[in-house]
Motif scaffolding. Structure first.
Motif, PDB file in Angstrom:
ATOM      1  N   ALA A 271       0.939  -1.168  -0.049  1.00 18.11           N
ATOM      2  CA  ALA A 271      -0.105  -0.101   0.105  1.00 18.11           C
ATOM      3  C   ALA A 271       0.937   1.373   0.224  1.00 18.11           C
ATOM      4  O   ALA A 271       2.142   1.231   0.443  1.00 18.11           O
TER       5      ALA A 271
ATOM      6  N   GLY B  34      -2.839   3.851   1.973  1.00 22.83           N
ATOM      7  CA  GLY B  34      -3.810   3.009   1.371  1.00 22.83           C
ATOM      8  C   GLY B  34      -4.565   3.717   0.020  1.00 22.83           C
ATOM      9  O   GLY B  34      -5.375   3.183  -0.392  1.00 22.83           O
TER      10      GLY B  34
ATOM     11  N   SER C 189      -3.424   0.151  -3.406  1.00 21.75           N
ATOM     12  CA  SER C 189      -2.845  -1.006  -2.599  1.00 21.75           C
ATOM     13  C   SER C 189      -3.027  -1.925  -3.701  1.00 21.75           C
ATOM     14  O   SER C 189      -3.691  -2.035  -4.714  1.00 21.75           O
TER      15      SER C 189
END
Length: 125
Positions: free
Chosen positions: A51, A55, A58
């Motif tokens: 990631a 994030g 990812s």
């Protein structure tokens, strides 16, 4: 000095779940890219998940898609790997890795400059 410390490994039966943690010091987990890799005896190190930027992006290896989830807790500066529906072929040493920037290829170990010591995951049938 960057340190990555993994924990949460163990032995579990097939179909079970585990959560791996990687606590970072000297590195902020949501700044760049971090990943989870695994290596079984006699095999090459394999990218499991990664990631970037907290994030925003990812990725997952084909063998773990739908079963593993990578996440992070910025307050704890910790990266996680939630693993469910575990299979015997998931047995390996699992490593946390951190990059000092975005990576060219998330699954290539050479794109990461920092590594933890690893935590063993053993799945029995």
């Amino acid at each position: 000095q960057v340190q990555l410390v993994e924990s949460g490994g163990g032995s579990v039966q097939a179909g079970g779940s585990l959560r791996l943690s990687c606590t970072a010091s000297g590195y902020t987990v949501n700044n760049y890219c971090m990943g989870w890799f695994r290596q079984a005896p006699g095999k090459e190190r394999e990218g499991v998940a990664a990631a970037c930027s907290g994030g925003i992006r990812s990725w997952y290896g084909d063998s773990v898609k739908g079963r593993f989830t990578i996440s992070q807790d910025n307050a704890k500066n910790t990266l996680y790997l939630e693993m469910s529906s575990l299979k015997p072929e998931d047995t390996a040493m699992y490593y946390c890795a951190a990059a000092m920037g975005w990576v060219m290829n998330w699954s290539h170990p050479r794109d990461y400059g920092y590594w933890g010591q690893g935590t063993q995951v053993t799945v029995s049938s």
